[in-house]
Scaffold this motif. Structure first.
Motif, short mmCIF file in Angstrom:
data_model
loop_
_atom_site.label_atom_id
_atom_site.label_comp_id
_atom_site.label_asym_id
_atom_site.label_seq_id
_atom_site.Cartn_x
_atom_site.Cartn_y
_atom_site.Cartn_z
N LEU A 182 0.80 -1.21 0.00
CA LEU A 182 0.00 0.00 0.00
C LEU A 182 0.84 1.27 0.00
O LEU A 182 0.38 2.32 -0.44
CB LEU A 182 -0.93 0.01 1.22
N TRP A 183 2.04 1.19 0.53
CA TRP A 183 2.92 2.36 0.60
C TRP A 183 4.11 2.12 -0.30
O TRP A 183 5.05 1.40 0.05
CB TRP A 183 3.34 2.62 2.05
N LYS A 184 4.05 2.73 -1.51
CA LYS A 184 5.11 2.54 -2.50
C LYS A 184 5.47 3.90 -3.08
O LYS A 184 5.23 4.18 -4.27
CB LYS A 184 4.63 1.59 -3.61
N PRO A 185 6.05 4.78 -2.28
CA PRO A 185 6.33 6.14 -2.75
C PRO A 185 7.50 6.16 -3.73
O PRO A 185 8.38 5.29 -3.71
CB PRO A 185 6.69 6.88 -1.47
N ALA A 186 7.50 7.18 -4.59
CA ALA A 186 8.65 7.41 -5.47
C ALA A 186 9.86 7.77 -4.61
O ALA A 186 9.73 8.18 -3.45
CB ALA A 186 8.32 8.53 -6.45
N ALA A 187 11.04 7.62 -5.21
CA ALA A 187 12.29 7.80 -4.46
C ALA A 187 12.36 9.14 -3.72
O ALA A 187 12.73 9.17 -2.54
CB ALA A 187 13.48 7.62 -5.38
N PRO A 188 12.01 10.29 -4.35
CA PRO A 188 12.11 11.56 -3.62
C PRO A 188 11.23 11.60 -2.36
O PRO A 188 11.65 12.10 -1.32
CB PRO A 188 11.66 12.60 -4.65
N THR A 189 10.02 11.04 -2.47
CA THR A 189 9.12 11.02 -1.29
C THR A 189 9.66 10.09 -0.22
O THR A 189 9.63 10.41 0.97
CB THR A 189 7.71 10.59 -1.71
N ALA A 190 10.16 8.92 -0.64
CA ALA A 190 10.72 7.97 0.33
C ALA A 190 11.92 8.58 1.04
O ALA A 190 12.08 8.41 2.26
CB ALA A 190 11.11 6.69 -0.39
N GLU A 191 12.74 9.30 0.32
CA GLU A 191 13.92 9.93 0.93
C GLU A 191 13.51 11.04 1.89
O GLU A 191 14.08 11.17 2.98
CB GLU A 191 14.83 10.47 -0.17
N ALA A 192 12.51 11.84 1.48
CA ALA A 192 12.04 12.91 2.36
C ALA A 192 11.42 12.34 3.63
O ALA A 192 11.62 12.87 4.73
CB ALA A 192 11.02 13.79 1.62
N MET A 193 10.68 11.22 3.49
CA MET A 193 10.08 10.59 4.65
C MET A 193 11.15 10.06 5.60
O MET A 193 11.07 10.23 6.82
CB MET A 193 9.15 9.46 4.21
N ALA A 194 12.16 9.40 5.05
CA ALA A 194 13.23 8.86 5.88
C ALA A 194 13.96 9.99 6.62
O ALA A 194 14.30 9.85 7.81
CB ALA A 194 14.20 8.06 5.02
#
Length: 319
Positions: A182-194
């Motif tokens: 269900l949670w499969k963000p694009a790389a920029p979003t995943a990096e910002a979240m991390a």
């Protein structure tokens, strides 16, 4: 809290009230409502809500952990309501344990409107609702309310203003959502979240002066009318004294771009003070946690609208 599907084990009710039992309790204890039609209006983590006679909403705790919040709602909301620019529930009818149901419950006049979470309001039409909510929070967070109505409230009992607590919990929820696909963000979003959750995990204790906070303010608890205007704020079981960033998390979970800017502008001169230092980090981290929890709950009960909005909220929180 909307949605009537059966909750998963993590959200199981300790005492679930069905429509028949709710009707029996209300009809027996409030003669003026005897025979009035009863239907389930909403169900959430801690309470089940029924509409009685199309005019009254009765709120029944589902778990013992909600009882303290029920008592706070009954004590505080009648005092708070006249001081706020949006409608809030005002408990007028207090029910007592009976018929196998072990806890007090209460009834308030029905507030019209739909949850922002499930009304499908497009981003471009959220500006008016956001501005009205900013004005509402400005009134709620008035420091004078602490002494006038909030002195007996607990201080952030669930530590929602503490990113070092919420960031690890949010990460676990995101991992669970990812495991379900269900949670499969694009790389920029995943990096910002991390990056956000990494900073949150290292955050220090809040030094902000506590204000009266709703405590659980997200898109499920803001009501909007058919034109998209904000018309009410519901579910006050977590009302407390806390860092204002606890409530300002809604600026990041429910709004983006122009709408978010409108909320913060309407909040007024206190915005910069509330979000300076680690204030914005606290608000964004809590927004991620709440949206991840809502997405987890929605996916477990099969509530597609809630799930879509919760996942969008995750993206907003890091935008």
């Amino acid at each position: 809290m909307s949605g009537t599907a059966t909750a998963p084990a993590g959200w199981d009710a300790e005492h679930a009230v069905d429509t028949a039992q709710a009707a029996a309790l209300v009809h027996a204890q409030f003669p003026a409502l005897a025979g009035a039609p009863v239907r389930e209006l909403a169900s959430g983590w801690d309470n089940t809500v029924f509409l009685v006679g199309e005019q009254w909403v009765f709120r029944f705790p589902r778990r013992a952990v909600a009882l303290a919040g029920t008592e706070r709602e009954m004590a505080l909301l009648p005092k708070l309501a006249p001081r706020l620019p949006l409608a809030v529930p005002v408990p007028e009818l207090t029910g007592r344990p009976a018929g196998g149901y072990p806890w007090p419950f209460w009834g308030a006049r029905h507030l019209p409107g739909r949850e922002l979470m499930t009304c499908g309001l497009p981003e471009r039409r959220r500006v008016a609702a956001a501005a009205a909510l900013g004005e509402f929070l400005r009134a709620l967070h008035d420091p004078r309310l602490v002494g006038r109505v909030g002195a007996a409230l607990p201080h952030d009992p669930f530590r929602r203003g503490d990113p070092s607590v919420r960031a690890p919990l949010a990460r676990k929820l995101l991992d669970r959502l990812a495991g379900r696909g269900l949670w499969k963000p694009a790389a920029p979003t995943a990096e910002a979240m991390a990056a956000l959750l990494g900073k949150g995990a290292q955050a220090g204790a809040s030094r902000a002066e506590p204000v009266v906070c709703h405590g659980d303010l997200h898109p499920r608890h803001l009501l909007v009318d058919p034109d998209g205007r904000a018309c009410g704020v519901i579910d006050w079981g977590d009302v407390c004294l806390a860092d204002p960033a606890v409530d300002l998390s809604v600026a990041y979970s429910a709004f983006n771009g122009t709408a978010r800017a409108a909320l913060l502008a309407a909040y007024g001169p206190s915005t910069e003070r509330a979000l300076k230092g680690e204030g914005e980090l606290r608000a964004r981290t809590l927004a991620v946690f709440l949206c991840a929890a809502l997405a987890d709950y929605a996916s477990s009960i099969g509530h597609a609208e809630m799930l879509r909005e919760a996942l969008r909220g995750l993206h907003r929180a890091v935008a």
